[in-house]
Design an enzyme around this catalytic site. Structure first.
Site, short mmCIF file in Angstrom:
data_model
loop_
_atom_site.label_atom_id
_atom_site.label_comp_id
_atom_site.label_asym_id
_atom_site.label_seq_id
_atom_site.Cartn_x
_atom_site.Cartn_y
_atom_site.Cartn_z
N ASP A 79 0.87 -1.17 0.00
CA ASP A 79 0.00 0.00 0.00
C ASP A 79 0.91 1.23 0.00
OD1 ASP A 79 -2.26 1.65 0.24
OD2 ASP A 79 -2.21 1.55 2.43
N ASP A 107 -0.17 5.14 1.17
CA ASP A 107 -0.42 6.01 2.32
C ASP A 107 -0.44 5.20 3.61
OD1 ASP A 107 -1.32 8.89 1.25
OD2 ASP A 107 -2.10 7.36 -0.10
N ASP A 110 -2.04 -0.70 5.63
CA ASP A 110 -2.47 -0.17 6.92
C ASP A 110 -3.97 0.08 7.02
OD1 ASP A 110 -2.46 2.15 5.14
OD2 ASP A 110 -2.74 3.32 6.98
#
Length: 371
Positions: free
Chosen positions: A122, A124, A313
């Site tokens: 991922d 961000d 996240d």
């Protein structure tokens, strides 16, 4: 799609010898089977399915056909916000279930022994810190160097909710696979990949929704214009409504504004991430499907000697974690300082720990390769 990928130790038998035509047909079939519209909660789902959906800790917000209440949305917005997350169990207990990937590094290497590691990341909150202004989510130079080395050691893809072009402008590495808009916009490496230099790879399963997404984006910009802190981001195949800088007392107003636009678009659905509402087409496509598609494209579809590692996240990364659990292949690593319900096997606390983990992988690979 180019040649079947071969690692630096030379070609192997089994699925490594499948021809390009077979790979192409498999990919086409995969896309066709996974871009059918998803039925709403108000459709003909069974009671069992509806119950399962309702018991999700952070369930998707299906708001078409009048489904859902504003109060429920706001409660879910709080639940998805780091400042309001309550520990589901004691930190020590959660870490027992999801130990640090750094502490368990040798164990991860052991279970991946003899297999081709494929990296999925991922952006961000994983490669860059979460910031108030999404346009300033820059990764550090050290992280960029680490990811470049990683891509030289393993096939590497970034799967993000951001528009693919925006992620590329943040990362600026040509040797990666990029999957933007939660996997609805996938492109192969521009150059420099030692595993598969396939510039022709392009997957956009939701192209027909582009005019609708643009229309919704414009309407949301107008509707939320007077809500201080609201940030509407056009991510090409989805629209992101960031409320990180919106005062909590205005969350209900923001939810009402989004609802007023969304009610006219039953072909779109609303899901949530960390202080962001995501508006996406109702098709069976997410980060998990993007992971599967990329494995197909790389020629690893039915291989038993491949080991996907996914690090993320957010709530949307759970779709990829779930796929890995279902495949009983590879593993997911959740980046979080706070205990959360997750399908990931291991955890890391912040992007700095992600960088440490990736650096250790690179060093291990280079040592194995004699570099």
């Amino acid at each position: 799609m180019g040649g079947v990928p071969v690692n630096e130790r030379g070609p192997r038998g089994g699925c490594w010898e499948r021809c390009n035509a077979k790979i192409n047909l498999t990919i086409v079939r995969f896309i066709e089977e996974n871009t059918k519209p998803v039925k709403n909660e108000t459709g003909d789902k069974s009671k069992t399915d509806a119950t399962t959906v309702k018991t999700k800790v952070l369930q998707d917000l299906i708001i078409n056909n009048g489904g859902g209440l504003i109060n429920s949305w706001v409660d879910s917005m709080r639940a998805c916000s780091p400042t309001h997350l309550k520990s589901l169990m004691k930190q020590s207990s959660w870490l027992t279930e999801h130990p640090s990937a750094l502490d368990m590094f040798e164990e991860i290497l052991h279970v991946s022994e003899g297999k081709q590691i494929v990296m999925f990341l991922d952006y961000d909150g994983t490669l860059s810190p979460i910031v108030d202004d999404p346009d300033r989510a820059f990764m550090s130079k050290k992280m960029r160097r680490t990811v470049r080395k990683l891509a030289n050691c393993f096939p590497t893809a970034i799967i993000s909710g951001r528009c693919r072009e925006k992620v590329y402008n943040f990362v600026k590495l040509t040797e990666l696979y990029y999957a933007g808009s939660h996997g609805m916009d996938i492109k192969g490496p521009e150059q420099g990949s030692k595993y598969k230099d396939d510039k022709s790879l392009l997957c956009q399963p939701a192209t027909e929704f582009l005019p609708m997404i643009d229309e919704v984006y414009q309407k949301l910009v107008e509707k939320t214009n007077l809500t201080p802190g609201a940030n509407i981001e056009n991510n090409k195949f989805c629209v992101s409504v960031h409320f990180r800088r919106v005062d909590e007392k205005n969350w209900s107003d923001l939810a009402n504004q989004v609802r007023s636009v969304m009610k006219d678009y039953p072909e779109l659905r609303l899901t949530q991430g960390r202080k962001v509402l995501e508006i996406r087409p109702i098709i069976k496509w997410d980060k998990g499907k993007a992971l599967e598609f990329l494995l197909e494209s790389l020629g690893y579809a039915n291989c038993t000697d491949v080991f996907p590692l996914y690090i993320g996240d957010d709530r949307t990364d759970e779709d990829a974690f779930k796929i890995l659990r279902e495949r009983r292949q590879g593993l997911g690593i959740l980046v979080s300082k706070i205990p959360k319900e997750t399908n990931a096997f291991y955890s890391l606390q912040e992007p700095d720990e992600v960088m440490d983990f990736l650096q250790r992988l690179v060093e291990w690979k280079q040592l194995r390769s004699g570099a």
